[in-house]
Write a protein that holds these residues in place. Sequence first.
Motif, PDB file in Angstrom:
ATOM      1  N   LEU A 198     -22.843   3.848   4.848  1.00  0.00           N
ATOM      2  CA  LEU A 198     -22.919   4.673   3.640  1.00  0.00           C
ATOM      3  C   LEU A 198     -24.355   4.736   3.127  1.00  0.00           C
ATOM      4  O   LEU A 198     -24.831   5.802   2.703  1.00  0.00           O
ATOM      5  N   THR A 199     -25.061   3.607   3.170  1.00  0.00           N
ATOM      6  CA  THR A 199     -26.458   3.578   2.739  1.00  0.00           C
ATOM      7  C   THR A 199     -27.307   4.502   3.595  1.00  0.00           C
ATOM      8  O   THR A 199     -28.208   5.191   3.095  1.00  0.00           O
ATOM      9  N   ALA A 200     -27.025   4.536   4.894  1.00  0.00           N
ATOM     10  CA  ALA A 200     -27.767   5.427   5.791  1.00  0.00           C
ATOM     11  C   ALA A 200     -27.588   6.885   5.377  1.00  0.00           C
ATOM     12  O   ALA A 200     -28.554   7.665   5.339  1.00  0.00           O
ATOM     13  N   VAL A 201     -26.352   7.258   5.035  1.00  0.00           N
ATOM     14  CA  VAL A 201     -26.084   8.642   4.623  1.00  0.00           C
ATOM     15  C   VAL A 201     -26.799   8.962   3.308  1.00  0.00           C
ATOM     16  O   VAL A 201     -27.419  10.019   3.160  1.00  0.00           O
ATOM     17  N   GLY A 247     -33.062  10.964   0.163  1.00  0.00           N
ATOM     18  CA  GLY A 247     -34.473  10.919   0.512  1.00  0.00           C
ATOM     19  C   GLY A 247     -35.065  12.303   0.720  1.00  0.00           C
ATOM     20  O   GLY A 247     -36.196  12.590   0.286  1.00  0.00           O
ATOM     21  N   MET A 248     -34.300  13.188   1.372  1.00  0.00           N
ATOM     22  CA  MET A 248     -34.785  14.555   1.574  1.00  0.00           C
ATOM     23  C   MET A 248     -34.506  15.436   0.359  1.00  0.00           C
ATOM     24  O   MET A 248     -35.304  16.286  -0.008  1.00  0.00           O
ATOM     25  N   GLY A 249     -33.355  15.213  -0.287  1.00  0.00           N
ATOM     26  CA  GLY A 249     -32.985  16.044  -1.429  1.00  0.00           C
ATOM     27  C   GLY A 249     -33.867  15.826  -2.640  1.00  0.00           C
ATOM     28  O   GLY A 249     -34.093  16.759  -3.426  1.00  0.00           O
ATOM     29  N   THR A 250     -34.365  14.602  -2.831  1.00  0.00           N
ATOM     30  CA  THR A 250     -35.233  14.315  -3.979  1.00  0.00           C
ATOM     31  C   THR A 250     -36.458  15.220  -3.985  1.00  0.00           C
ATOM     32  O   THR A 250     -36.770  15.872  -4.992  1.00  0.00           O
ATOM     33  N   GLU A 251     -37.161  15.247  -2.864  1.00  0.00           N
ATOM     34  CA  GLU A 251     -38.388  16.052  -2.793  1.00  0.00           C
ATOM     35  C   GLU A 251     -38.081  17.536  -2.885  1.00  0.00           C
ATOM     36  O   GLU A 251     -38.814  18.293  -3.537  1.00  0.00           O
ATOM     37  N   LEU A 292     -39.979  13.333   6.252  1.00  0.00           N
ATOM     38  CA  LEU A 292     -39.302  12.985   7.502  1.00  0.00           C
ATOM     39  C   LEU A 292     -38.886  11.520   7.564  1.00  0.00           C
ATOM     40  O   LEU A 292     -38.034  11.151   8.378  1.00  0.00           O
ATOM     41  N   TRP A 293     -39.470  10.676   6.701  1.00  0.00           N
ATOM     42  CA  TRP A 293     -39.154   9.253   6.780  1.00  0.00           C
ATOM     43  C   TRP A 293     -37.681   8.940   6.550  1.00  0.00           C
ATOM     44  O   TRP A 293     -37.161   7.970   7.131  1.00  0.00           O
ATOM     45  N   PRO A 294     -36.916   9.721   5.705  1.00  0.00           N
ATOM     46  CA  PRO A 294     -35.504   9.385   5.542  1.00  0.00           C
ATOM     47  C   PRO A 294     -34.712   9.452   6.847  1.00  0.00           C
ATOM     48  O   PRO A 294     -33.719   8.732   6.997  1.00  0.00           O
ATOM     49  N   ILE A 295     -35.155  10.300   7.778  1.00  0.00           N
ATOM     50  CA  ILE A 295     -34.440  10.394   9.053  1.00  0.00           C
ATOM     51  C   ILE A 295     -34.565   9.085   9.813  1.00  0.00           C
ATOM     52  O   ILE A 295     -33.579   8.522  10.310  1.00  0.00           O
ATOM     53  N   GLY A 296     -35.806   8.565   9.903  1.00  0.00           N
ATOM     54  CA  GLY A 296     -36.014   7.293  10.593  1.00  0.00           C
ATOM     55  C   GLY A 296     -35.312   6.144   9.907  1.00  0.00           C
ATOM     56  O   GLY A 296     -34.694   5.287  10.550  1.00  0.00           O
ATOM     57  N   ALA A 297     -35.377   6.114   8.550  1.00  0.00           N
ATOM     58  CA  ALA A 297     -34.730   5.040   7.800  1.00  0.00           C
ATOM     59  C   ALA A 297     -33.214   5.100   7.975  1.00  0.00           C
ATOM     60  O   ALA A 297     -32.551   4.059   8.132  1.00  0.00           O
ATOM     61  N   ALA A 298     -32.647   6.311   7.946  1.00  0.00           N
ATOM     62  CA  ALA A 298     -31.198   6.451   8.108  1.00  0.00           C
ATOM     63  C   ALA A 298     -30.760   6.025   9.503  1.00  0.00           C
ATOM     64  O   ALA A 298     -29.711   5.374   9.662  1.00  0.00           O
ATOM     65  N   LEU A 299     -31.538   6.369  10.516  1.00  0.00           N
ATOM     66  CA  LEU A 299     -31.204   5.949  11.882  1.00  0.00           C
ATOM     67  C   LEU A 299     -31.232   4.429  12.003  1.00  0.00           C
ATOM     68  O   LEU A 299     -30.353   3.830  12.640  1.00  0.00           O
TER      69      LEU A 299
END
Length: 254
Positions: free
Chosen positions: A175-178, A184-188, A224-231
């Motif tokens: 859930l944290t990953a999602v 992370g992307m929606g904020t910006e 792009l960092w949220p993608i790496g963090a979520a993975l």
Amino acid sequence: MIDMEDAVSIGAEDLGGALLWVAIGLGVLLGIAALAVWAARRRGSTTIVLDATAAVARVWIAFVGLAAVFVMWRWLGGGTTWIPELPVTMAWPTALPCEQPVPPESVGTTLECASVQVVDATIANLPVATRAVLALGDLLSLALAAMPAVAVAVICHQALKGLPFGRAAGRMLMLTAVVVLVAGMGTELATSIGRSLAAGAVLPGPESGADVTTTGIFRLTVPLWPIGAALALAALGTVFRHGAVLQRETEGLV
């Protein structure tokens, strides 16, 4: 001055004062951790680190909850609102256009060209829709800040129950990953859109020829960092779920 968006920004008239506020904030967190360690030792706990970590995580979650209330009051309460980094186009106060030929090399440190792309603005009676978009950006930022603490609190709780690889821990990490990916992307995105809408509501377009205008475009930021963090979090969640299976199999053999 203290401002919270996706981070805590501290301002003071001198560097020493700003560093002092940073030290005070860190001292408060360390004080909470020390108090949790002291309480765990008094109880004779054998999991002091887990107890202290869980306590700090719970305090952080409460702090973020209070910040969310402030965000709702700030954006949806009406009246005058301060908006940082409003996208604008305007001339630099002196003649320093960057399109002109580079002047001869100067002696010493010299500013050769400059432009203004953002300003901090105070706006009254901002449209409700624009306020809602800006509020969404701040709330997503707070969700992003809160989720790691929520995951840590759940994992510590499971570990204290003797189930370090329980199903709840793996599910919480997924859930944290999602949340990290979406928030992370929606904020910006929401913040960029909201600031552009706010600029368009109070400033003329670039075709007006005014001294200060909007940029005429929506300059959106997609990190792009949220993608790496979520993975990474999803992979960790998968490891925890695999650990839960091994834990059940081991318990069945005992």
